[in-house]
Design an enzyme around this catalytic site. Sequence first.
Site, PDB file in Angstrom:
ATOM      1  CG  HIS A 258     -43.809 -38.444  -8.501  1.00 29.28           C
ATOM      2  ND1 HIS A 258     -44.556 -39.184  -7.621  1.00 29.28           N
ATOM      3  CD2 HIS A 258     -43.893 -37.160  -8.087  1.00 29.28           C
ATOM      4  CE1 HIS A 258     -45.060 -38.368  -6.703  1.00 29.28           C
ATOM      5  NE2 HIS A 258     -44.684 -37.140  -6.964  1.00 29.28           N
ATOM      6  N   GLY A 259     -42.955 -40.507 -12.605  1.00 27.93           N
ATOM      7  CA  GLY A 259     -42.170 -40.631 -13.822  1.00 27.93           C
ATOM      8  C   GLY A 259     -41.900 -42.069 -14.177  1.00 27.93           C
TER       9      GLY A 259
END
Lengths: 358, 465
Positions: free
Chosen positions: B323-324
Amino acid sequence: MFLKITRDILIVFGFVVLVASTNRQIMKYLSDKRGNEPAWWGTYQFSNGDLVSMSYLDMMDNFRMVRDFRVNKPPQDCPQKVNLYLFGDSYSRRFRDTAFSCINKYTFLKRFENNLYYGLDTSQKNILIIEISERYFRDYFNSLRIFDEVYDSTKKNKITTLVNTNKVNGVNISSASIPVTINDFFNKNMNQNIQYNLFNYNFVFPMFESKALLNFYLFNRASGDVVISKNKKYLFLKETLSPTEKASSFSALPQEELSNIILNLNKINEHYLNEGFKEVYLSIIPNAVTIEQCEGYNNLIPEIQNNKDLKIKIIDIYSFYKNNENETWYFAGDTHWNKKGAQAWLNMVNNILQEKNK
Amino acid sequence: MVFNSLQFLVFFLVVTLWFFRLKNQKNRILLLLVASCYFYMSFIPVYILILGGTIIVDYFAGIQIEKNEGYARKTWLILSLIANIGTLAVFKYYNFFLDNLHSGLLVFNKQVDLPFLKMALPIGLSFHTFQAMSYTIEVYRKKQMAERNFIIYSLYVMFYPQLVAGPIERPQNILPQLHQFRPVNYDNIKEGISRMCWGFFKKSVIADRLAMVVDYTHLHISTTSSLTLFISAILYSFQIYCDFSGYSDIAIGAAKVMNIQLMENFNQPYLSKNISSFWANWHISLSGWFRDYLYIPLGGNRKGNLRRKLNVFIVFILSGLWHGANRTFLLWGLLHGILVVFMPNKTSTDKKSGLKILWNCFAILVNFLLVTILWIFFRSENIHHAFQYIKKMATFSSGANYTGIDKIELLFSFLLILILIIREKLLPKHYIKKNNLFYLYTISMIAICYYFGVFVENQFIYFQF
């Protein structure tokens, strides 16, 4: 058959809209043709204040701007020894030479639209005033880009770049003199331009207004990039309140950035003094919210103006406004100062000009 | 070009009508590929080169994997995986790695200037690299024939409705649909448009309205009351759901209009009774990807309970990182992993009784609150910020109750959430059979989205991944 023809018309229409909204020349042509045109196909009139227009709250009388920009003519009974160069923005663009005292020559150029060239007449007193709105200040003076925009025309020969970033008019055009690149086919202002081409017509305006009024009466807020003040008397530009944007009066102000700006301002001061200007002044025009709703202010202007290392001279309109808080210095529905606010600034400038003429 | 923009609406109109006009699949595919390139380039044009590079590598890798056996076959797969994971590593994780290295060196009082990359993350990078990897892995597993048509393969990766935020498709679902000429289907057009309207509603009317509250409270944690922070945390759960599932609805709807079926990505995840079930219903295409290409190859649950738990941890940590490149996502993934491993996930299949219904409601509520608390890590800029938020929320302290919007609008937001829950629970289908009803629904939704939509050109949250 009918469906097929309609389909083909829609394909062509959509394609034309996309191409027109990407192309700078077409957008410029359209905005020249349609801008401020009163007919049904003309663009929505932005005459009641930029913030009123951005939020489509023209129906609200308390926010509508009184269009009176006349300022006093100062006494001219003094020797005219000063050549005044004002590198300003939309705040100072309406001033004519008659608004200033004792000047021999007045040159104004608006930042982001034109570059300011000068060829100094050394027999006169040359004064440079850099006027800038608070919301552009941090971004602009974090670098020394001013050296590319304000320069001696005899030393540097550069093509003027014209960039119109007038968000209020709902159209973004930049000059044709810039070479075409791949990015020109993917115009970053595409949505704004499509909105201009598809919906910005006088006859569509009631639709925008009805949404704005719904938001205003039902949710107590303005549409788009505009915020209503806590006392409900003013409209503010949203970015001037956002805690995360540099344009804001409430975003964090790191010491490192502040030091860099001071350093740059000193370099700017030194550079233009060396170029032959007698004096160089900086004037930061506060955001309306800085004066009218200051709780939590990041103190950008006092931090700059009162910094002991700062060498550039200041025209301090911020303190004047703060010391006279009972007065109204800004339009209720426009980002700019009102007639009184502008006059106060002019009085300060004229005092300096008269002083220099002695 | 975000979905909730005028540019997309005009683009969609032109591309779709032109698509209908073409009577030849080859031309249709070419049109969709050109349109997808334009769509992707409208974010940052030059990044198409990165996408193009990985497409070329994977296209040839797929063919070579199919042609070869044994060691060579594996080598081509590894080459493809290196190209994809390498792209992700450079553009997404390189700065994260250096940042952690920098922090580590500071502990030893060593100040070093590290060569950070100064460039924006290519939009949707995690989505299309995962979709590309899915293709080469499936070819390697002999579950998918290598695609010989370069245009079709490129379109498999770049199909614009799902290019930047999924669903992360499988080649078995998409490639056959791209080969086959499918005539215009009026029912699918109606269903697709209805679904797109619902997606726009979720994004513009609900998610972007809730964002005003969430953004405000996250910027004013220290001065905001615990109750307000708690309300904001709940609203964020719905914001991210409406944002992401709204995107998926628009993507699936847009593809449906062109008679292309994408996989479902959400199935009422907040009505799940435990975390495992939540993950079976949230971002289904990603959960499925991790299950098929990571969890099962690691041994899944076939190698004992301890190994299963370890596998779950690995999957969730990597899912968090997917996701990041931020410690907040890492911690968010880890905490989800802990909950999946240690929370009971068996639900009774007993016949419904009053007590059972009550128990289920309680389980849904507890599960929702847990997910909500973990979303705080997901939303926060850094771990300190997240803990500050949770600490302030947990101390029941007083403070400002202002949420960034008027009270009436806050109540309106809750009403919208209620509408959302009822609509998705009771009317999950989007197809409207009667034409008049379909027209009425579409026109009403357009009017509602216009009048109650919040238009600030907010990107979809999942675009950044």
